[in-house]
Write an enzyme that holds these catalytic residues in place. Structure first.
Site, PDB file in Angstrom:
ATOM      1  N   SER A   9      36.810  57.628  18.244  1.00 30.94           N
ATOM      2  CA  SER A   9      37.786  57.014  19.159  1.00 30.94           C
ATOM      3  C   SER A   9      37.056  56.071  20.104  1.00 30.94           C
ATOM      4  O   SER A   9      36.181  56.499  20.867  1.00 30.94           O
ATOM      5  CB  SER A   9      38.500  58.102  19.958  1.00 30.94           C
ATOM      6  OG  SER A   9      39.071  57.513  21.117  1.00 30.94           O
ATOM      7  N   HIS A  34      39.453  54.772  15.334  1.00 33.15           N
ATOM      8  CA  HIS A  34      40.648  55.192  16.073  1.00 33.15           C
ATOM      9  C   HIS A  34      40.735  54.382  17.367  1.00 33.15           C
ATOM     10  O   HIS A  34      39.820  54.382  18.186  1.00 33.15           O
ATOM     11  CB  HIS A  34      40.511  56.694  16.366  1.00 33.15           C
ATOM     12  CG  HIS A  34      41.703  57.329  16.975  1.00 33.15           C
ATOM     13  ND1 HIS A  34      42.766  57.805  16.239  1.00 33.15           N
ATOM     14  CD2 HIS A  34      42.012  57.588  18.273  1.00 33.15           C
ATOM     15  CE1 HIS A  34      43.672  58.328  17.054  1.00 33.15           C
ATOM     16  NE2 HIS A  34      43.239  58.202  18.298  1.00 33.15           N
ATOM     17  N   ASP A  36      42.883  53.712  20.684  1.00 31.29           N
ATOM     18  CA  ASP A  36      43.872  54.357  21.556  1.00 31.29           C
ATOM     19  C   ASP A  36      44.559  53.354  22.464  1.00 31.29           C
ATOM     20  O   ASP A  36      43.963  52.842  23.412  1.00 31.29           O
ATOM     21  CB  ASP A  36      43.180  55.415  22.418  1.00 31.29           C
ATOM     22  CG  ASP A  36      42.869  56.679  21.646  1.00 31.29           C
ATOM     23  OD1 ASP A  36      43.810  57.226  21.029  1.00 31.29           O
ATOM     24  OD2 ASP A  36      41.705  57.105  21.654  1.00 31.29           O
ATOM     25  N   MET A  38      47.328  52.550  25.275  1.00 32.44           N
ATOM     26  CA  MET A  38      48.102  53.216  26.334  1.00 32.44           C
ATOM     27  C   MET A  38      48.735  52.171  27.236  1.00 32.44           C
ATOM     28  O   MET A  38      48.099  51.174  27.577  1.00 32.44           O
ATOM     29  CB  MET A  38      47.176  54.103  27.176  1.00 32.44           C
ATOM     30  CG  MET A  38      46.389  55.102  26.356  1.00 32.44           C
ATOM     31  SD  MET A  38      45.412  56.182  27.400  1.00 32.44           S
ATOM     32  CE  MET A  38      44.444  57.065  26.163  1.00 32.44           C
ATOM     33  N   HIS A  67      46.543  54.160  17.552  1.00 34.10           N
ATOM     34  CA  HIS A  67      47.287  55.311  18.092  1.00 34.10           C
ATOM     35  C   HIS A  67      48.091  54.793  19.280  1.00 34.10           C
ATOM     36  O   HIS A  67      47.546  54.587  20.358  1.00 34.10           O
ATOM     37  CB  HIS A  67      46.272  56.404  18.489  1.00 34.10           C
ATOM     38  CG  HIS A  67      46.891  57.597  19.147  1.00 34.10           C
ATOM     39  ND1 HIS A  67      46.145  58.579  19.764  1.00 34.10           N
ATOM     40  CD2 HIS A  67      48.185  57.977  19.293  1.00 34.10           C
ATOM     41  CE1 HIS A  67      46.954  59.494  20.264  1.00 34.10           C
ATOM     42  NE2 HIS A  67      48.199  59.151  20.003  1.00 34.10           N
ATOM     43  N   MET A  69      50.194  55.061  22.185  1.00 35.50           N
ATOM     44  CA  MET A  69      50.737  55.919  23.251  1.00 35.50           C
ATOM     45  C   MET A  69      51.508  55.004  24.192  1.00 35.50           C
ATOM     46  O   MET A  69      51.115  54.756  25.340  1.00 35.50           O
ATOM     47  CB  MET A  69      49.580  56.638  23.966  1.00 35.50           C
ATOM     48  CG  MET A  69      48.969  57.743  23.118  1.00 35.50           C
ATOM     49  SD  MET A  69      47.347  58.262  23.698  1.00 35.50           S
ATOM     50  CE  MET A  69      46.323  57.088  22.845  1.00 35.50           C
ATOM     51  N   MET A 138      47.856  66.389  18.377  1.00 27.65           N
ATOM     52  CA  MET A 138      47.078  66.201  19.608  1.00 27.65           C
ATOM     53  C   MET A 138      46.607  67.574  20.087  1.00 27.65           C
ATOM     54  O   MET A 138      47.411  68.495  20.236  1.00 27.65           O
ATOM     55  CB  MET A 138      47.928  65.565  20.704  1.00 27.65           C
ATOM     56  CG  MET A 138      48.299  64.100  20.522  1.00 27.65           C
ATOM     57  SD  MET A 138      46.922  62.962  20.320  1.00 27.65           S
ATOM     58  CE  MET A 138      45.950  63.249  21.793  1.00 27.65           C
ATOM     59  N   ASP A 176      43.197  65.348  17.187  1.00 33.01           N
ATOM     60  CA  ASP A 176      42.680  64.400  18.186  1.00 33.01           C
ATOM     61  C   ASP A 176      42.631  65.053  19.566  1.00 33.01           C
ATOM     62  O   ASP A 176      43.671  65.434  20.109  1.00 33.01           O
ATOM     63  CB  ASP A 176      43.624  63.179  18.198  1.00 33.01           C
ATOM     64  CG  ASP A 176      43.184  62.079  19.155  1.00 33.01           C
ATOM     65  OD1 ASP A 176      42.106  62.182  19.746  1.00 33.01           O
ATOM     66  OD2 ASP A 176      43.964  61.104  19.301  1.00 33.01           O
TER      67      ASP A 176
HETATM   68  C1  DX5 Z   1      43.528  60.918  24.142  1.00 32.99           C
HETATM   69  C2  DX5 Z   1      43.186  60.054  22.950  1.00 32.99           C
HETATM   70  C3  DX5 Z   1      42.022  60.568  22.151  1.00 32.99           C
HETATM   71  C4  DX5 Z   1      40.746  60.615  22.929  1.00 32.99           C
HETATM   72  C5  DX5 Z   1      39.834  61.623  22.328  1.00 32.99           C
HETATM   73  O1  DX5 Z   1      44.681  60.432  24.734  1.00 32.99           O
HETATM   74  O2  DX5 Z   1      44.292  59.977  22.070  1.00 32.99           O
HETATM   75  O3  DX5 Z   1      41.859  59.791  20.973  1.00 32.99           O
HETATM   76  O4  DX5 Z   1      40.069  59.388  22.962  1.00 32.99           O
HETATM   77  O5  DX5 Z   1      38.703  61.722  23.139  1.00 32.99           O
HETATM   78  P1  DX5 Z   1      37.784  63.009  23.139  1.00 32.99           P
HETATM   79  O6  DX5 Z   1      37.226  63.140  21.753  1.00 32.99           O
HETATM   80  O7  DX5 Z   1      36.762  62.674  24.162  1.00 32.99           O
HETATM   81  O8  DX5 Z   1      38.656  64.163  23.528  1.00 32.99           O
HETATM   82 ZN    ZN Z   2      43.940  59.081  20.082  1.00 31.28          ZN
END
Ligand code: DX5
Ligand code: ZN
Length: 218
Positions: A9, A34, A36, A38, A67, A69, A138, A176
């Protein structure tokens, strides 16, 4: 047994040199990247958008997974697909017509990953399990990297693996949040096929060693 796939990620990567980080984890054995996304509404944090994905896409040949969010993945998924994301992750908790959106995304040639928050049970996901390539469980509440793994999601992973077996469905199970050398064996034993890891990989001095450590359990 098929080895698990590892998806670093980028949330924990060095943002001042993201392209190099993508190249480095690819050389270290990453199976997918991956990304992320947001929006500050669906989760209380803001990261990056399709322009950043496009700028770093050429640093690897492995698939990118966005991903999302965000409140309205239906309005933005195409921008991420155009930027180079092969897999689009949409949350089950978003208020929208999931069946319609899944059909729309797959008809455009992308794969859908249906994402479930820790508190979401298997039942609401059931109608879509035969339609998607991946289910992402998650194992932290989304929004931030570096949180602790929530072991209470393990029975959900087992239930999904059992349903898949019974119905001969083909989705892969991805996990994740809080994945490290201690928690990886737990989710692999429960049935996970793909592990997302941010802080464990990018916080380690040797990315290849970190990826090997996560993978060697299956
Ligand atoms: C959280 C993200 C994850 C996050 C995982 O909202 O969706 O992908 O980056 O990070 P670690 O591996 O540090 O928990
Ligand atoms: Zn993620």
């Amino acid at each position: 047994m098929t080895p698990v796939k590892i998806a670093p990620s980028l949330l924990s990567a060095n943002f001042s040199r993201l392209g190099e980080e993508v190249a480095a984890v690819t050389a270290a054995g990453a199976d997918l990247i991956h990304f992320d996304v947001m929006d500050g509404h669906f989760v209380p944090n803001i990261t990056f958008g399709p322009m950043v994905l496009k700028a770093i896409r050429s640093y690897t040949r492995v698939p990118f997974q966005a991903h999302l969010m965000i409140m309205r993945p239906d309005l933005f998924w195409q921008a991420f697909a155009r930027a180079g994301a092969e897999i689009i992750g949409i949350h089950l908790e978003c208020q929208l017509d999931h069946r319609k959106l899944i059909k729309e995304i797959t008809s455009g040639g992308q794969q859908v990953c249906l994402v479930m928050n820790p508190d979401t049970g298997v039942e609401p996901a059931r109608p879509y399990l035969e339609m998607v390539e991946e289910i992402l469980v998650m194992s932290v509440n989304p929004g931030f990297g570096g949180q602790s793994f929530m072991p209470e999601v393990l029975p959900k992973i087992e239930a999904l693996a059992e349903l898949r077996e019974k119905n001969r469905w083909k989705f892969q199970i991805e996990v994740d949040g809080g994945i490290n050398r201690e928690t990886a064996p737990l989710v692999i034993n429960a049935g996970a096929d793909i592990l997302v890891a941010g802080s464990f990989i990018f916080g380690s001095a040797d990315y290849a060693m970190a990826i090997r450590e996560l993978r060697c359990n299956k």
